[in-house]
Scaffold this motif. Structure first.
Motif, short mmCIF file in Angstrom:
data_model
loop_
_atom_site.label_atom_id
_atom_site.label_comp_id
_atom_site.label_asym_id
_atom_site.label_seq_id
_atom_site.Cartn_x
_atom_site.Cartn_y
_atom_site.Cartn_z
N THR A 150 0.83 -1.19 0.00
CA THR A 150 0.00 0.00 0.00
C THR A 150 0.87 1.25 0.00
O THR A 150 1.82 1.36 0.77
N THR A 151 0.56 2.18 -0.88
CA THR A 151 1.28 3.45 -0.94
C THR A 151 0.33 4.57 -0.56
O THR A 151 -0.89 4.46 -0.72
N GLN A 152 0.89 5.64 -0.10
CA GLN A 152 0.10 6.81 0.27
C GLN A 152 -0.04 7.70 -0.95
O GLN A 152 0.96 7.97 -1.65
N PRO A 153 -1.25 8.20 -1.21
CA PRO A 153 -1.41 9.13 -2.35
C PRO A 153 -0.70 10.43 -2.06
O PRO A 153 -0.60 10.86 -0.92
N GLN A 154 -0.17 11.04 -3.12
CA GLN A 154 0.47 12.32 -2.97
C GLN A 154 -0.60 13.38 -2.80
O GLN A 154 -1.66 13.32 -3.42
N SER A 155 -0.32 14.36 -1.96
CA SER A 155 -1.29 15.45 -1.78
C SER A 155 -1.25 16.36 -3.01
O SER A 155 -0.27 16.42 -3.75
#
Length: 71
Positions: free
Chosen positions: A60-65
């Motif tokens: 799982t990766t975090q979406p870029q803001s």
């Protein structure tokens, strides 16, 4: 953490596909490519439930803001 008694420790490919919301051919391809963790039981490949959960957590990766994409 252990699954409840009525939950299988291993998943068949079609169960993995359903859980991940992907097609069975895609699940098979991910297994062939080594992208999903598997164990062989007899002639069949199965995905251990705990290994799938771990795979999901680590993949799982975090979406870029929006702010960081504008810079």
């Amino acid at each position: 953490m252990h699954p409840p008694n009525n939950v299988s420790l291993i998943l068949r490919t079609r169960e993995v596909a359903t859980l991940l919301g992907i097609s069975r051919p895609t699940a098979y391809q991910m297994i062939r490519d080594g992208r999903l963790p598997v164990v062989r039981i007899g002639a069949k490949l199965h995905v251990p439930r705990q290994a799938l959960m771990h795979w999901l957590e680590t993949a799982t990766t975090q979406p870029q803001s929006a702010a960081s994409t504008e810079a």
